[in-house]
Scaffold this motif. Structure first.
Motif, mmCIF file in Angstrom:
data_model
loop_
_atom_site.group_PDB
_atom_site.id
_atom_site.type_symbol
_atom_site.label_atom_id
_atom_site.label_comp_id
_atom_site.label_asym_id
_atom_site.label_seq_id
_atom_site.Cartn_x
_atom_site.Cartn_y
_atom_site.Cartn_z
ATOM 1 N N ASP A 1 -0.249 -3.109 5.843
ATOM 2 C CA ASP A 1 0.929 -3.880 5.443
ATOM 3 C C ASP A 1 1.990 -2.964 4.823
ATOM 4 N N LYS A 2 3.084 -2.782 5.529
ATOM 5 C CA LYS A 2 4.144 -1.882 5.086
ATOM 6 C C LYS A 2 4.907 -2.413 3.869
ATOM 7 N N GLU A 3 4.716 -3.675 3.538
ATOM 8 C CA GLU A 3 5.378 -4.266 2.378
ATOM 9 C C GLU A 3 4.584 -4.063 1.093
ATOM 10 N N LYS A 4 3.338 -3.635 1.213
ATOM 11 C CA LYS A 4 2.473 -3.475 0.044
ATOM 12 C C LYS A 4 2.509 -2.052 -0.499
ATOM 13 N N GLN B 1 4.852 8.862 6.157
ATOM 14 C CA GLN B 1 5.445 9.235 7.446
ATOM 15 C C GLN B 1 5.280 8.124 8.484
ATOM 16 N N GLN B 2 4.237 7.310 8.317
ATOM 17 C CA GLN B 2 3.963 6.217 9.250
ATOM 18 C C GLN B 2 4.624 4.909 8.822
ATOM 19 N N GLY B 3 5.436 4.953 7.779
ATOM 20 C CA GLY B 3 6.201 3.776 7.381
ATOM 21 C C GLY B 3 5.706 3.048 6.150
ATOM 22 N N LEU B 4 4.652 3.520 5.516
ATOM 23 C CA LEU B 4 4.184 2.919 4.268
ATOM 24 C C LEU B 4 4.934 3.605 3.126
ATOM 25 N N ASP B 5 6.134 3.118 2.870
ATOM 26 C CA ASP B 5 7.023 3.770 1.915
ATOM 27 C C ASP B 5 6.515 3.742 0.481
ATOM 28 N N SER C 1 -8.007 -5.420 8.258
ATOM 29 C CA SER C 1 -7.862 -6.524 7.311
ATOM 30 C C SER C 1 -8.843 -6.406 6.144
ATOM 31 N N ASP C 2 -9.947 -5.655 6.301
ATOM 32 C CA ASP C 2 -10.910 -5.466 5.225
ATOM 33 C C ASP C 2 -10.284 -4.765 4.020
ATOM 34 N N ILE C 3 -9.221 -4.026 4.237
ATOM 35 C CA ILE C 3 -8.546 -3.307 3.148
ATOM 36 C C ILE C 3 -8.000 -4.303 2.138
#
Length: 120
Positions: free
Chosen positions: A60-63, A84-88, A116-118
């Motif tokens: 989830d890039k928003e988390k 680099q993969q978008g997880l800012d 989803s286990d994360i």
């Protein structure tokens, strides 16, 4: 204390301990299974570093994601890769488990099989 290294936010043991119950933050242990089983932060799932690329697109890039390893070196690399993969909002646990003085649990508790286990 918060700081920054090579564009990645760094959290120390105190900051991690304060934020563990914050449901908007996801903690991920990226060590090897043997290391995790010897002692990990309770409730934090294991996603070995070598498996991160298999799951990164589904994260989830928003988390906010805080990556944990033994000393903070591998987790720094994973945080840089994640960014680099978008997880800012990728964060490194600077000092890693070597600096952790909170509760630990031994044995396999939460191994990531599906991305989803994360978040469970």
């Amino acid at each position: 204390m918060r700081s920054e290294k090579d564009g990645i936010a760094q959290w120390d043991q105190e900051e991690v301990a304060k934020k563990l119950d914050d449901e908007s933050i996801t903690f991920v242990d990226i060590r090897e299974p043997e290391e995790y089983n010897e002692g990990h932060i309770p409730g934090v799932p294991l996603l070995p570093m070598g498996e991160v690329p298999d799951h990164i697109d589904g994260m989830d890039k928003e988390k906010t994601h805080v990556f944990i390893c033994r000393s903070g070196t591998r987790s720094q690399k994973v945080a840089q890769y994640a960014k680099q993969q978008g997880l800012d909002r990728a964060i490194n646990f600077d000092g890693g488990m070597l600096s952790w003085d909170g509760d630990t649990k031994t044995g396999e508790e939460k191994r990531v099989q599906e991305t989803s286990d994360i978040y469970k």
